[in-house]
Enzyme design. Structure first.
Site, PDB file in Angstrom:
ATOM      1  N   ASP A  62      37.565  78.485  66.743  1.00 21.17           N
ATOM      2  CA  ASP A  62      36.195  78.930  66.513  1.00 21.17           C
ATOM      3  C   ASP A  62      35.634  78.259  65.263  1.00 21.17           C
ATOM      4  OD1 ASP A  62      37.474  80.435  64.498  1.00 21.17           O
ATOM      5  OD2 ASP A  62      37.663  82.150  65.839  1.00 21.17           O
ATOM      6  N   ASP A  64      33.536  79.193  62.109  1.00 22.02           N
ATOM      7  CA  ASP A  64      32.906  80.237  61.299  1.00 22.02           C
ATOM      8  C   ASP A  64      31.989  79.598  60.267  1.00 22.02           C
ATOM      9  OD1 ASP A  64      34.425  82.205  62.632  1.00 22.02           O
ATOM     10  OD2 ASP A  64      36.138  81.740  61.357  1.00 22.02           O
ATOM     11  N   ASP A 138      41.464  84.758  51.668  1.00 18.94           N
ATOM     12  CA  ASP A 138      42.888  85.089  51.525  1.00 18.94           C
ATOM     13  C   ASP A 138      43.769  83.944  51.009  1.00 18.94           C
ATOM     14  OD1 ASP A 138      42.425  83.834  53.954  1.00 18.94           O
ATOM     15  OD2 ASP A 138      43.422  85.348  55.198  1.00 18.94           O
TER      16      ASP A 138
HETATM   17  P1  ATP Z   1      41.928  81.613  63.061  1.00 16.85           P
HETATM   18  O1  ATP Z   1      40.496  81.840  63.488  1.00 16.85           O
HETATM   19  O2  ATP Z   1      42.506  80.298  63.456  1.00 16.85           O
HETATM   20  O3  ATP Z   1      42.799  82.772  63.386  1.00 16.85           O
HETATM   21  P2  ATP Z   1      40.797  81.848  60.462  1.00 16.85           P
HETATM   22  O4  ATP Z   1      41.330  81.484  59.105  1.00 16.85           O
HETATM   23  O5  ATP Z   1      39.505  81.223  60.888  1.00 16.85           O
HETATM   24  O6  ATP Z   1      41.943  81.549  61.479  1.00 16.85           O
HETATM   25  P3  ATP Z   1      39.447  84.341  60.823  1.00 16.85           P
HETATM   26  O7  ATP Z   1      40.024  85.693  61.049  1.00 16.85           O
HETATM   27  O8  ATP Z   1      38.585  83.725  61.852  1.00 16.85           O
HETATM   28  O9  ATP Z   1      40.686  83.409  60.501  1.00 16.85           O
HETATM   29  O10 ATP Z   1      38.661  84.438  59.439  1.00 16.85           O
HETATM   30  C1  ATP Z   1      37.791  83.425  58.970  1.00 16.85           C
HETATM   31  C2  ATP Z   1      37.960  83.279  57.475  1.00 16.85           C
HETATM   32  O11 ATP Z   1      37.618  84.511  56.822  1.00 16.85           O
HETATM   33  C3  ATP Z   1      39.365  82.971  57.001  1.00 16.85           C
HETATM   34  O12 ATP Z   1      39.642  81.587  57.057  1.00 16.85           O
HETATM   35  C4  ATP Z   1      39.356  83.487  55.587  1.00 16.85           C
HETATM   36  O13 ATP Z   1      38.697  82.601  54.723  1.00 16.85           O
HETATM   37  C5  ATP Z   1      38.481  84.725  55.707  1.00 16.85           C
HETATM   38  N1  ATP Z   1      39.291  85.926  55.977  1.00 16.85           N
HETATM   39  C6  ATP Z   1      39.597  86.456  57.193  1.00 16.85           C
HETATM   40  N2  ATP Z   1      40.340  87.558  57.063  1.00 16.85           N
HETATM   41  C7  ATP Z   1      40.515  87.753  55.762  1.00 16.85           C
HETATM   42  C8  ATP Z   1      41.173  88.749  54.983  1.00 16.85           C
HETATM   43  N3  ATP Z   1      41.816  89.748  55.585  1.00 16.85           N
HETATM   44  N4  ATP Z   1      41.125  88.644  53.638  1.00 16.85           N
HETATM   45  C9  ATP Z   1      40.458  87.634  53.037  1.00 16.85           C
HETATM   46  N5  ATP Z   1      39.819  86.668  53.711  1.00 16.85           N
HETATM   47  C10 ATP Z   1      39.833  86.715  55.045  1.00 16.85           C
HETATM   48 MG    MG Z   2      38.387  81.695  62.611  1.00 16.74          MG
END
Ligand code: ATP
Ligand code: MG
Length: 426
Positions: A62, A64, A138
């Protein structure tokens, strides 16, 4: 990658000739959304997993976006295409084509309005600047921002460097960050497995020390995270780490007493590597399958006890399934539809034993036949006594109707079925 221009109190900026982010792989719709926001006078960047994955040469699932526009501002810009979601963490969802894009407003560092419960963030809708937003994220590799017009990567926390060294680095201090949101511990394990980064030993110790905090996380969110782990593409490794750090039993306490059963462990590893392979090939996966595999030994334990007490096979299995699934609800909230799927997959394991008569047709046309059959194949990998069942249900799928008829009604002599179910059947 060449060294970036270092400015005091400024992010490291990697120009397009200093990074290898394949700009062309960014969804057109994501670019369109960013341009619409910047056109309306806001800052907007691609952020998080997409920037990280593109820098690693992976395909993001995705895209973001982070912006200084509040969710309400975003709604004004996108009107009917936008829906605001989330209470704990308010976000805007933009619907474009068949995709949904998540737009997060920069989170601030002013803790005044952040709602905490025993140090755990239960609501975070305090907005701030991009610098503050970066340190609320994170891991350093998740805190990179990509400016689609200048084609620059903005790095406030040394994330590019950590990615190049292959290290997963938590932003800030472990005690505070894991207390604020214990799910970050599960995310750490998932990212290590998925991205092939190294989770430093110190962080591993901190996870073991803080693992009990996972009990405070709402169980619906915990199940969502578990499913993301199941489907991260490398569950085989994630499972190893979950066990090493003593987290698996927090998610699946029912499974703990079986962890030392070599047959079951082998079945589980087969199931995980099977799912990893399916994902590599781009085949579909469902959370029903691994949930059923993980909870299976707990279910057959109860089943065998009930059988011993003289309860009929199907009643015993239904009863055992209800008991295991309701016990499991204390740790993870498994949605009703998934629970039903799990139960059907299990019931099929009993039905597969009956390889004659008209029941065979009903089994073949059962809506969960595919998942149930895949599970039977897995079970037969660790239990040679299931080979004949596996062969029967494999062959029958490709037989012409006449051949099926003569096979299942062929020998009329009464056949007894052994209704025992165990990881090693008798
Ligand atoms: P993926 O979508 O591949 O699982 P992602 O890193 O994009 O990985 P998402 O859950 O889509 O994960 O979250 C987008 C972004 O938001 C993360 O990259 C991070 O920067 C932030 N984020 C998400 N969850 C947390 C959290 N629990 N604490 C702090 N930051 C977070
Ligand atoms: Mg993501």
């Amino acid at each position: 990658m060449k060294p970036p221009n270092l400015l005091n109190h400024q992010p490291l900026i990697y120009r397009s000739d200093q990074h290898h982010l394949p700009h062309g792989e960014i969804h057109k719709a994501a670019k369109k959304i960013i341009r619409k926001l910047t056109g309306a006078g806001y800052q907007a960047y691609l952020v998080g997993g997409a920037v990280r994955d593109l820098l690693l040469g992976l395909h993001p699932k995705d895209f973001d976006i982070a912006t200084n526009a509040t969710p309400e501002d975003v709604k004004k810009v996108f009107k009917g295409q936008c829906r605001l979601i989330g209470r704990r963490f308010r976000l805007a969802h933009i619907y474009m084509g068949s995709q949904v894009y998540e737009i997060a407003t920069f989170r601030g560092s002013d803790s005044g309005d952040r709602v905490l419960k025993k140090g755990r963030i239960i609501r975070d809708n305090v907005y701030g600047t991009i610098e503050q937003d970066a340190i609320r994220r994170d891991f350093s590799c998740n805190a990179l921002y990509y400016d689609i017009d200048k084609r620059e990567v903005l790095d406030f926390v040394g994330g590019v460097d950590d990615l190049e060294r292959g290290e997963l680095k938590l932003i800030g201090e472990a005690d505070q960050r894991f207390t604020e949101d214990p799910v970050r511990m599960l995310r750490a394990i998932r990212f290590e497995a998925k991205l092939g980064l190294t989770l430093p030993t110190e962080m591993a110790h901190q996870i073991t020390a803080h693992r009990h905090l996972l009990h405070q996380v709402p169980i619906a969110r915990l199940f969502d995270e578990t499913v993301k782990m199941f489907h991260c593409g490398n569950m085989t490794e994630a499972y190893q780490k979950l066990n090493d750090l003593d987290l698996f039993k927090i998610l699946f306490p029912n499974a703990v007493s079986h962890l030392n059963n070599p047959s079951w462990n082998s079945l589980l590893l087969h199931a995980f590597s099977n799912t990893d392979e399916r994902l590599k090939k781009g085949l579909s996966v469902t959370p029903v399958f691994l949930t059923a595999c993980v909870l299976w030994p707990a279910c057959i334990d109860i089943y065998e006890k009930l059988r011993h007490q003289g309860k009929p096979p199907h009643d015993s299995l239904h009863h055992a399934a209800s008991q295991v699934l309701s016990q499991q609800q204390k740790s993870l909230m498994i949605p009703r539809a998934i629970q039903n799927g799990v139960r059907q997959m299990w019931i099929l394991q009993l039905r597969f034993k009956k390889m004659f008569g008209k029941g065979v047709y009903a089994t073949l046309h059962h809506p969960r036949f595919r998942a149930g059959y895949d599970f039977l194949l897995l079970r037969s990998e660790v239990d040679a006594q299931l080979k004949n069942q596996a062969e029967f249900w494999t062959q029958i799928q490709n037989m012409p109707p006449e051949a099926i008829k003569s096979l299942i009604y062929g020998k009329r002599k009464k056949r007894r079925i052994n209704y025992q179910l165990s990881v090693h059947e008798q």
